[in-house]
Write a protein that holds these residues in place. Structure first.
Motif, mmCIF file in Angstrom:
data_model
loop_
_atom_site.group_PDB
_atom_site.id
_atom_site.type_symbol
_atom_site.label_atom_id
_atom_site.label_comp_id
_atom_site.label_asym_id
_atom_site.label_seq_id
_atom_site.Cartn_x
_atom_site.Cartn_y
_atom_site.Cartn_z
ATOM 1 N N UNK A 226 0.818 -1.214 0.000
ATOM 2 C CA UNK A 226 0.000 0.000 0.000
ATOM 3 C C UNK A 226 0.854 1.268 0.000
ATOM 4 N N UNK A 227 2.090 1.175 0.518
ATOM 5 C CA UNK A 227 2.983 2.331 0.527
ATOM 6 C C UNK A 227 3.421 2.679 -0.896
ATOM 7 N N UNK A 228 3.498 1.676 -1.766
ATOM 8 C CA UNK A 228 3.871 1.945 -3.159
ATOM 9 C C UNK A 228 2.899 2.934 -3.783
ATOM 10 N N UNK A 229 1.610 2.710 -3.563
ATOM 11 C CA UNK A 229 0.602 3.614 -4.098
ATOM 12 C C UNK A 229 0.682 4.992 -3.488
ATOM 13 N N UNK A 230 0.978 5.064 -2.200
ATOM 14 C CA UNK A 230 1.091 6.366 -1.549
ATOM 15 C C UNK A 230 2.264 7.160 -2.120
ATOM 16 N N UNK A 231 3.368 6.479 -2.426
ATOM 17 C CA UNK A 231 4.511 7.169 -3.024
ATOM 18 C C UNK A 231 4.176 7.662 -4.426
ATOM 19 N N UNK A 232 3.479 6.825 -5.194
ATOM 20 C CA UNK A 232 3.074 7.257 -6.541
ATOM 21 C C UNK A 232 2.108 8.430 -6.447
ATOM 22 N N UNK A 233 1.247 8.416 -5.426
ATOM 23 C CA UNK A 233 0.302 9.504 -5.243
ATOM 24 C C UNK A 233 0.969 10.831 -4.939
ATOM 25 N N UNK A 234 2.245 10.777 -4.524
ATOM 26 C CA UNK A 234 3.021 12.006 -4.285
ATOM 27 C C UNK A 234 3.834 12.399 -5.518
ATOM 28 N N UNK A 235 3.605 11.698 -6.639
ATOM 29 C CA UNK A 235 4.284 12.055 -7.870
ATOM 30 C C UNK A 235 5.710 11.558 -7.982
ATOM 31 N N UNK A 236 6.074 10.514 -7.242
ATOM 32 C CA UNK A 236 7.456 10.051 -7.216
ATOM 33 C C UNK A 236 7.778 9.019 -8.288
ATOM 34 N N UNK A 237 6.788 8.602 -9.058
ATOM 35 C CA UNK A 237 7.071 7.629 -10.102
ATOM 36 C C UNK A 237 5.872 6.765 -10.407
ATOM 37 N N UNK A 238 6.150 5.646 -11.078
ATOM 38 C CA UNK A 238 5.105 4.700 -11.484
ATOM 39 C C UNK A 238 5.149 3.508 -10.540
ATOM 40 N N UNK A 239 4.106 3.323 -9.767
ATOM 41 C CA UNK A 239 4.064 2.207 -8.834
ATOM 42 C C UNK A 239 3.583 0.953 -9.540
ATOM 43 N N UNK A 240 4.279 -0.149 -9.294
ATOM 44 C CA UNK A 240 3.836 -1.457 -9.759
ATOM 45 C C UNK A 240 3.333 -2.186 -8.527
ATOM 46 N N UNK A 241 2.041 -2.455 -8.494
ATOM 47 C CA UNK A 241 1.446 -2.976 -7.276
ATOM 48 C C UNK A 241 0.236 -3.855 -7.582
ATOM 49 N N UNK A 242 -0.171 -4.681 -6.619
ATOM 50 C CA UNK A 242 -1.368 -5.503 -6.820
ATOM 51 C C UNK A 242 -2.622 -4.637 -6.842
ATOM 52 N N UNK A 243 -3.631 -5.102 -7.544
ATOM 53 C CA UNK A 243 -4.902 -4.365 -7.600
ATOM 54 C C UNK A 243 -5.442 -4.055 -6.215
ATOM 55 N N UNK A 244 -5.320 -5.023 -5.298
ATOM 56 C CA UNK A 244 -5.898 -4.841 -3.967
ATOM 57 C C UNK A 244 -5.220 -3.747 -3.162
ATOM 58 N N UNK A 245 -4.004 -3.337 -3.560
ATOM 59 C CA UNK A 245 -3.273 -2.316 -2.808
ATOM 60 C C UNK A 245 -3.584 -0.905 -3.272
ATOM 61 N N UNK A 246 -4.356 -0.766 -4.332
ATOM 62 C CA UNK A 246 -4.657 0.558 -4.874
ATOM 63 C C UNK A 246 -5.546 1.356 -3.934
ATOM 64 N N UNK A 247 -6.433 0.675 -3.229
ATOM 65 C CA UNK A 247 -7.455 1.352 -2.429
ATOM 66 C C UNK A 247 -6.876 2.315 -1.401
ATOM 67 N N UNK A 248 -5.667 2.017 -0.887
ATOM 68 C CA UNK A 248 -5.089 2.850 0.178
ATOM 69 C C UNK A 248 -4.833 4.280 -0.267
ATOM 70 N N UNK A 249 -4.635 4.504 -1.567
ATOM 71 C CA UNK A 249 -4.395 5.873 -2.061
ATOM 72 C C UNK A 249 -5.184 6.114 -3.335
ATOM 73 N N UNK A 250 -6.372 5.525 -3.422
ATOM 74 C CA UNK A 250 -7.151 5.560 -4.667
ATOM 75 C C UNK A 250 -7.452 6.980 -5.131
ATOM 76 N N UNK A 251 -7.711 7.898 -4.217
ATOM 77 C CA UNK A 251 -8.088 9.252 -4.612
ATOM 78 C C UNK A 251 -6.959 9.984 -5.338
ATOM 79 N N UNK A 252 -5.713 9.626 -5.037
ATOM 80 C CA UNK A 252 -4.571 10.306 -5.653
ATOM 81 C C UNK A 252 -4.032 9.578 -6.880
#
Length: 295
Positions: A226-252
């Motif tokens: 879930x931290x991968x998505x949070x980092x991508x949500x801050x504009x730090x790059x392209x996160x490669x993550x499982x579908x289920x982990x997207x929800x933690x930062x879905x809005x960003x």
């Protein structure tokens, strides 16, 4: 000769000191010394050399130690057999693993086992995949949960419990946010955000990129999906993550399917081939395999 004396003798031998042995046994140090003295009187020889700064076994102590350990192991085995016949499980189960997606309901699985076997202690140890597999093979761990990438070594059995698509996620202002998908070749040169080397997801990423003729440029790593998505949500790059982990930062996040080829992330529960010797651990593995999905 009492079992308690043998237990104290083994503890002092392994800890190389009476004080450390007493702390391990949760008893007072004078009590340990008294029991060892009594044991030495019964065998007619000193078992420890106390002349130095550390306590060392004498030649007689070295010869006696394997028999003391065997006697204690035999008593433990007898207790386990009796517990099996009476249906009462005691003991300790050690499970190693990584953070699990909510779809697995590990808390529900653990609470269900505890309700059936309240006398069994369960320890959860977070560790990396290599250490986890080594722990299974050596017997330090009874059971594990890990992401699956390359082949597991011989002697380790697995039940796949999660199989889901891996996706790419970027901030809404990212240049890729205008699309709905990205090919594996399109990842070349991009700053990627991934789990660490050795994890199942990272292994899959490296393998598909190698097939496309390049090595992925991983700019950021995190051990929690879930931290991968949070980092991508801050504009730090392209996160490669499982579908289920997207929800933690879905809005960003803007999520893209990965194609040509698609990538999937799998997780499995693993255990030593033939199972552990402990009845408690065997019962835990059977319960977990029934409770968790088999894919």
């Amino acid at each position: 000769m009492e079992l308690r004396q043998l237990e104290y003798f083994v503890a002092v031998a392994e800890e190389a000191g009476f004080t450390r042995a007493a702390a391990r046994l949760h008893v007072a140090q004078p009590g340990v010394s008294a029991q060892i003295r009594q044991l030495e009187r019964e065998v007619g020889e000193e078992l420890f050399d106390r002349s130095g700064r550390t306590v060392r076994l004498t030649a007689v102590g070295e010869a006696v130690l394997p028999y003391a350990r065997a006697a204690l192991a035999a008593v433990d085995g007898m207790r386990l057999v009796v517990d099996e016949f009476t249906g009462l499980l005691r003991g300790r189960v050690v499970m190693g693993g990584v953070s699990a997606p909510s779809v697995l309901d590990l808390p529900g699985m653990l609470s269900g086992f505890h309700e059936r076997h309240p006398a069994v202690e369960i320890s959860l140890v977070e560790t990396d995949p290599e250490t986890l597999v080594d722990g299974l093979q050596s017997g330090r761990l009874d059971f594990g949960l890990l992401g699956l990438g390359g082949a597991l070594p011989p002697g380790v059995e697995v039940q796949v419990v999660v199989d889901q698509a891996l996706v790419a996620a970027v901030h809404h202002d990212h240049e890729l946010a205008a699309g709905r998908s990205i090919t594996v070749a399109g990842l070349k040169g991009l700053p990627l955000i991934s789990l660490p080397v050795g994890t199942g997801l990272r292994t899959v990423l490296e393998e598909v990129c190698a097939q496309a003729g390049f090595a992925p440029h991983v700019a950021f790593e995190a051990s929690e999906p879930y931290v991968l998505g949070q980092l991508a949500g801050r504009g730090l790059g392209v996160a490669i993550l499982p579908e289920s982990a997207v929800a933690a930062a879905a809005a960003e996040l803007h999520v893209l399917d990965i194609t040509e080829p698609s990538m999937r992330g799998r997780m499995g529960v693993v255990w030593r081939e033939g199972g552990p010797k402990s009845p408690a651990a065997r019962a835990f593995i059977e319960h977990a395999r029934r409770h968790l999905p088999s894919l």
